[in-house]
Structure formats: C-alpha cells, structure tokens
Design a protein around this motif. Structure first.
Motif, mmCIF file in Angstrom:
data_model
loop_
_atom_site.group_PDB
_atom_site.id
_atom_site.type_symbol
_atom_site.label_atom_id
_atom_site.label_comp_id
_atom_site.label_asym_id
_atom_site.label_seq_id
_atom_site.Cartn_x
_atom_site.Cartn_y
_atom_site.Cartn_z
ATOM 1 N N PRO A 114 13.894 -9.574 -0.481
ATOM 2 C CA PRO A 114 14.497 -9.134 0.785
ATOM 3 C C PRO A 114 15.162 -7.768 0.632
ATOM 4 C CG PRO A 114 14.982 -11.447 0.386
ATOM 5 C CD PRO A 114 14.331 -10.929 -0.865
ATOM 6 N N GLY A 115 14.874 -6.885 1.573
ATOM 7 C CA GLY A 115 15.411 -5.531 1.517
ATOM 8 C C GLY A 115 14.581 -4.570 0.699
ATOM 9 N N GLU A 116 13.521 -5.065 0.051
ATOM 10 C CA GLU A 116 12.670 -4.205 -0.778
ATOM 11 C C GLU A 116 11.232 -4.173 -0.254
ATOM 12 O OE1 GLU A 116 13.044 -5.647 -4.755
ATOM 13 O OE2 GLU A 116 15.105 -4.913 -4.989
ATOM 14 N N GLU A 117 11.087 -4.379 1.048
ATOM 15 C CA GLU A 117 9.745 -4.417 1.628
ATOM 16 C C GLU A 117 9.016 -3.080 1.484
ATOM 17 O OE1 GLU A 117 12.117 -7.677 3.291
ATOM 18 O OE2 GLU A 117 12.465 -5.508 3.113
ATOM 19 N N THR A 118 9.753 -1.988 1.629
ATOM 20 C CA THR A 118 9.106 -0.676 1.485
ATOM 21 C C THR A 118 8.526 -0.510 0.090
ATOM 22 O OG1 THR A 118 10.535 0.356 3.142
ATOM 23 C CG2 THR A 118 9.480 1.824 1.548
ATOM 24 N N GLU A 119 9.291 -0.910 -0.906
ATOM 25 C CA GLU A 119 8.793 -0.820 -2.281
ATOM 26 C C GLU A 119 7.549 -1.682 -2.468
ATOM 27 O OE1 GLU A 119 11.874 -1.196 -1.367
ATOM 28 O OE2 GLU A 119 12.974 0.489 -2.243
ATOM 29 N N GLY A 120 7.524 -2.838 -1.800
ATOM 30 C CA GLY A 120 6.353 -3.704 -1.895
ATOM 31 C C GLY A 120 5.120 -3.078 -1.264
ATOM 32 N N LYS A 121 5.308 -2.389 -0.147
ATOM 33 C CA LYS A 121 4.180 -1.705 0.497
ATOM 34 C C LYS A 121 3.669 -0.563 -0.391
ATOM 35 C CE LYS A 121 6.384 -2.683 4.939
ATOM 36 N NZ LYS A 121 7.128 -2.089 6.081
ATOM 37 N N ILE A 122 4.602 0.161 -0.997
ATOM 38 C CA ILE A 122 4.201 1.230 -1.918
ATOM 39 C C ILE A 122 3.415 0.643 -3.086
ATOM 40 C CG2 ILE A 122 5.084 2.913 -3.591
ATOM 41 C CD1 ILE A 122 7.361 3.492 -1.602
ATOM 42 N N ALA A 123 3.846 -0.517 -3.568
ATOM 43 C CA ALA A 123 3.125 -1.166 -4.670
ATOM 44 C C ALA A 123 1.688 -1.477 -4.269
ATOM 45 C CB ALA A 123 3.853 -2.437 -5.093
ATOM 46 N N ASN A 124 1.482 -1.890 -3.015
ATOM 47 C CA ASN A 124 0.113 -2.126 -2.538
ATOM 48 C C ASN A 124 -0.716 -0.848 -2.600
ATOM 49 O OD1 ASN A 124 0.903 -4.730 -1.973
ATOM 50 N ND2 ASN A 124 0.814 -4.521 0.261
ATOM 51 N N LEU A 125 -0.124 0.262 -2.145
ATOM 52 C CA LEU A 125 -0.864 1.526 -2.167
ATOM 53 C C LEU A 125 -1.160 1.960 -3.597
ATOM 54 C CD1 LEU A 125 0.726 3.696 0.685
ATOM 55 C CD2 LEU A 125 -1.008 1.905 0.803
ATOM 56 N N GLU A 126 -0.227 1.730 -4.488
ATOM 57 C CA GLU A 126 -0.459 2.115 -5.883
ATOM 58 C C GLU A 126 -1.568 1.271 -6.510
ATOM 59 O OE1 GLU A 126 3.457 1.937 -7.569
ATOM 60 O OE2 GLU A 126 3.925 3.994 -6.930
ATOM 61 N N GLN A 127 -1.632 -0.001 -6.144
ATOM 62 C CA GLN A 127 -2.747 -0.821 -6.619
ATOM 63 C C GLN A 127 -4.069 -0.320 -6.039
ATOM 64 O OE1 GLN A 127 -2.339 -5.187 -6.961
ATOM 65 N NE2 GLN A 127 -0.251 -4.919 -6.198
ATOM 66 N N ALA A 128 -4.030 0.101 -4.782
ATOM 67 C CA ALA A 128 -5.245 0.639 -4.168
ATOM 68 C C ALA A 128 -5.700 1.908 -4.877
ATOM 69 C CB ALA A 128 -4.997 0.923 -2.689
ATOM 70 N N ILE A 129 -4.757 2.770 -5.225
ATOM 71 C CA ILE A 129 -5.103 4.008 -5.931
ATOM 72 C C ILE A 129 -5.722 3.685 -7.282
ATOM 73 C CG2 ILE A 129 -4.104 6.048 -7.039
ATOM 74 C CD1 ILE A 129 -2.087 6.082 -4.627
ATOM 75 N N THR A 130 -5.196 2.672 -7.949
ATOM 76 C CA THR A 130 -5.805 2.224 -9.203
ATOM 77 C C THR A 130 -7.244 1.776 -8.959
ATOM 78 O OG1 THR A 130 -3.666 1.537 -10.088
ATOM 79 C CG2 THR A 130 -5.628 0.574 -11.101
ATOM 80 N N GLY A 131 -7.460 1.071 -7.852
ATOM 81 C CA GLY A 131 -8.813 0.648 -7.512
ATOM 82 C C GLY A 131 -9.739 1.813 -7.228
ATOM 83 N N LEU A 132 -9.221 2.848 -6.576
ATOM 84 C CA LEU A 132 -10.042 4.032 -6.297
ATOM 85 C C LEU A 132 -10.523 4.682 -7.592
ATOM 86 C CD1 LEU A 132 -7.954 5.705 -3.431
ATOM 87 C CD2 LEU A 132 -10.059 4.375 -3.189
ATOM 88 N N CYS A 133 -9.696 4.610 -8.621
ATOM 89 C CA CYS A 133 -10.068 5.219 -9.906
ATOM 90 C C CYS A 133 -11.263 4.524 -10.553
ATOM 91 C CB CYS A 133 -8.875 5.189 -10.862
ATOM 92 S SG CYS A 133 -7.499 6.237 -10.357
ATOM 93 N N SER A 134 -11.582 3.320 -10.102
ATOM 94 C CA SER A 134 -12.697 2.577 -10.696
ATOM 95 C C SER A 134 -14.010 2.796 -9.948
ATOM 96 C CB SER A 134 -12.370 1.081 -10.724
ATOM 97 O OG SER A 134 -12.337 0.548 -9.407
ATOM 98 N N ILE A 135 -13.987 3.532 -8.843
ATOM 99 C CA ILE A 135 -15.224 3.794 -8.103
ATOM 100 C C ILE A 135 -16.093 4.749 -8.917
ATOM 101 C CG2 ILE A 135 -16.214 4.743 -5.983
ATOM 102 C CD1 ILE A 135 -13.662 3.950 -4.537
ATOM 103 N N PRO A 136 -17.358 4.434 -9.122
ATOM 104 C CA PRO A 136 -18.216 5.295 -9.951
ATOM 105 C C PRO A 136 -18.322 6.719 -9.396
ATOM 106 C CG PRO A 136 -19.286 3.190 -9.494
ATOM 107 C CD PRO A 136 -18.064 3.244 -8.625
#
Length: 435
Positions: free
Chosen positions: A287-309
């Motif tokens: 609670p109160g850290e929702e913004t950080e959680g959303k940023i964590a989602n984007l950071e995981q997505a960026i990690t996923g982008l790095c795996s695209i051939p």
C-alpha cells in the motif's frame, strides 16, 4: 528531421556520407595525395560516384600537435577547388576554423561550414548568420597543437553534450535557423582513446539535443588503439563499423575517407522503432507503493524487449505518470518510450510485444481499461501501413501526452514515418508528468 544547407536538404532518417577531401601536404593519413587542383577535383568526383553526397574540403591539418597555417595559405589550397566543385553542382563543405576562409568559400559556393572550433570565434558566428550554409558545430578541448596534452573531463559525455547544446543555442540566438545546425562530438579532438570510446558508446545522448549529429571517426587514433591497427590507412573497415554503430545510435551524417567501405557497412543499418510502454496495475506492491509497482512492470517489459531477436534498445525515456485516457474510471498510469533498432518486421515485432504483455498478465476485458502492461509500436522507420492487426504510425500518437512527452525527450523535432511532425501542442489526452 531535415538538415538545410543552402540549396541542399538532407533527411536525417538515412545517413548522409560526407567524403573527406584533404588538399593539404600534412594530414595525418592522406596528406599530399590530393593537394593538386586536378587531383582534388577528380577525387571528389570519384567519391560522389561511390556514394558521397557531400564533399568536405580541408586546407589545414588539425591533427594533434599540428601548427596553424595562415589564412592566405589555406585559401590558396581550397578556394579554387571549392569553386570548381560547387560549379559542378556538388554539395561542398569547407572544413575550416578561420572566418575569412569560411566567408570566401561560401561566396564561392560552399553549402556547409564545418568548424572544428565549434563557432567559438565571434567572427565565424557573423559569417554563419549572414549566409544560409549548413553548420557543423564540433567540440574540441583546447587547440589542435595542445588538445591531446592530458585532456580531462569529469563526465565526457555530459560535458560535450552541454557544450554542443550551448553553442547551438548561441547560434540560434544570433539568428541562425535551427534546421541549419548539425553537431559533432569531436572524437579524438581533445579526448583520449578511452574518452572517445565513451562518447561513441553513448552517441544516442546527442540525439536528445534535437539536431542532426555527425560521426567523424574515420581513421582516428582511438580506432588504432581499440582494434590494434597502427597504420591509419588500414583502419577503414574498422572505421566503417564504428560509423555503423554510431548510426544505429542516431548519427545521421558520416564523415569518411573510404566511401565504398562506409557505404558497404551502412547497408547493414537496421530501421529504428519507437515503442510506447504503459502500466496502471501493479502486479506486486505494498500500500502506497503502487507507482513503484507499475515501474517494476515496465522494467520487466524492458528486460523482455532485450530478448527480441535482432533488436537493440538504443535509449529509454524517463518515467511519466499520466492521467487515464479515453476510459477515465481507473488508476493513473506510468509510461515511457523506448527507442530501438530492429531487423524484425512490424507484424512479427507486434507478436513479440503481445507475448511480453501476456507474460505480465495483460487482459483485454475493457477497451482502454486497466492493464498490467501495454506495449505499442508508435513509429517504425519508413513503414506506413494499415491492416486489421496494425496501423503505423500509431494513429493516436500526436494526441497522447503520455507518448509525446517521453518521445520528444528522446527525439526532439521527431517526424513520423508518414511525415507528421510530433509536437507537444496537440497532445490533449492522458496528461503526463515526469516522475
């Protein structure tokens, strides 16, 4: 983005090759080879036949430790060559640090002034504002005779970027149109090999200035150090590969000795793609850290982008918090924009993006509704098209503040593949604030 140079215009979406024509007896790698008028003109025409769109004529060596030549001597070397090449209809650049030489050459038909001192001389600024030539603003620490005497920076990328931005702004304040300006971080000019490598590996930072950027690494000593090649004339292949890397990072003008080798390397340049990222549902957050959680989602997505051939991330914007757009009964979003180079076609790339979304629990129950992750292809270089699956450029780019602000952070003055300029004024949905 266009670079306007007198009667010539160059589109920065594809690199422009500037062939080097040294009419000097003492340049570091080819001094004396083309110092005669006939030889110089013939070699310029050869480079144009090989693919060069600009010929950069230099009459004074600015290699490390070189002595300054007189204006009279420099003019004797370059003026007739510049006039003849301009009369042939070629786009001629004059590589000089002397205002008198620049003025005479512009009057003789030169369309570009390439100033290694970055227009520090007020007299050169006067020449610039009283003509319509394109301008190359270069960074150099000190003067050629002393520039390699233990050059020091606290942060070479930040300091060079700040200098170039400041000099470009000064020229604009003096009355020079923005579209005439190109910047050059000056590899090897008052920089050690390691400092130059740092500049080259962070070339994308110069995109953020909003001007075309030139890469001028041909046969430079840092290439000799990095690749173990002592003879400058043997560095052409490595120079071309370094230029290709800089173009992948955003360079739009390549200054080169060996035009065919450079053209060959640039055939491997991949298209750029701009991706929009958004999240307003945190997978894990206290609670109160929702913004950080959303940023964590984007950071995981960026990690996923790095795996695209065959795909490389070039730059990532800051994170922005935005109001929900279109469907307002939901939480605020965190957004970002990613600039990448890819060899993956748009529709195939979209499938990779959907897979990354699905891996983070994306559902599509409500149109424009809450989502753990949203990945959009915003723009794909030189691709314009519409199918049931994908429309490019994204049809709502320019109305979305949460896309426009981070995009313009990375690429000021960006123009979409269909020719639409991206401007902040029309973005009315999803007002965004940098976090």
């Amino acid at each position: 983005m266009m670079w306007k140079c007198a009667n010539f215009e160059f589109d920065s979406t594809r690199p422009v090759v500037m062939g080097i024509l040294n009419v000097t007896p003492d340049s570091f790698s080819d001094g004396g080879q083309h110092s005669g008028f006939v030889e110089a003109v013939a070699y310029a025409r050869q480079m144009v036949d090989e693919g060069a769109q600009i010929i950069d004529v230099g009459g004074e060596s600015t290699r490390p430790g070189s002595a300054e030549v007189s204006v009279e001597e420099e003019l004797a070397r370059v003026l007739d060559v510049v006039r003849q090449l301009a009369d042939l209809g070629l786009c001629v650049s004059i590589d000089t640090r002397h205002a008198e030489v620049a003025r005479a050459c512009v009057e003789a038909g030169a369309a570009i002034i390439n100033d290694v001192t970055g227009f520090r001389d007020p007299a050169m600024v006067e020449v610039a504002k009283n003509c319509d030539a394109g301008l190359v603003v270069m960074h150099m620490l000190g003067e050629p005779a002393t520039m390699q005497n233990d050059p020091h920076y606290d942060d070479v990328v930040a300091e060079v970027k700040e200098y170039l931005g400041g000099q470009a702004a000064m020229l604009e304040a003096a009355g020079v149109a923005r579209e005439r300006i190109c910047v050059d971080p000056g590899p090897g000019f008052g920089k050690t090999a390691s400092q130059t490598m740092e500049l080259m590996r962070n070339f994308h930072e110069f995109n953020r200035l909003g001007y075309p950027a030139m890469v001028a690494v041909s046969r430079k000593s840092y290439i000799g150090s990095a690749y173990g090649i002592s003879e400058p004339a043997q560095r052409d292949e490595a120079s071309a590969q370094e230029a290709l890397m800089a173009c992948e990072l955003g360079a739009s003008v390549v200054r080169a000795h060996n035009v065919p080798e450079t053209m060959k390397a640039l055939k491997n340049l991949r298209p750029y793609v701009i991706l929009g990222l958004g999240s307003n549902v945190a997978l894990v957050a206290n609670p109160g850290e929702e913004t950080e959680g959303k940023i964590a989602n984007l950071e995981q997505a960026i990690t996923g982008l790095c795996s695209i051939p065959d795909t490389q991330i070039i730059d990532i914007s800051s994170y922005y918090e935005s109001e929900p757009a279109y469907y307002e009964d939901q939480d605020t979003f965190v957004n970002a924009v990613v600039l990448a180079r890819t060899g993956v076609p748009p529709k195939e790339l979209l499938r990779y993006l959907h897979a990354i979304e699905n891996s983070l629990g994306r559902t599509r129950e409500i149109e424009n509704g809450p989502r753990t992750l949203d990945l959009d292809i915003v723009d794909y270089q030189m691709y314009v098209g519409q199918t049931d699956e994908l429309t490019l450029p994204h049809p709502r780019v320019c109305e979305r503040d949460f896309v426009v602000k981070p995009l313009l952070e990375l690429l000021p003055n960006h123009v979409l593949a269909d020719g639409t300029p991206v401007v902040a004024d029309g973005a009315v949905y999803g007002k965004a604030t940098k976090l």
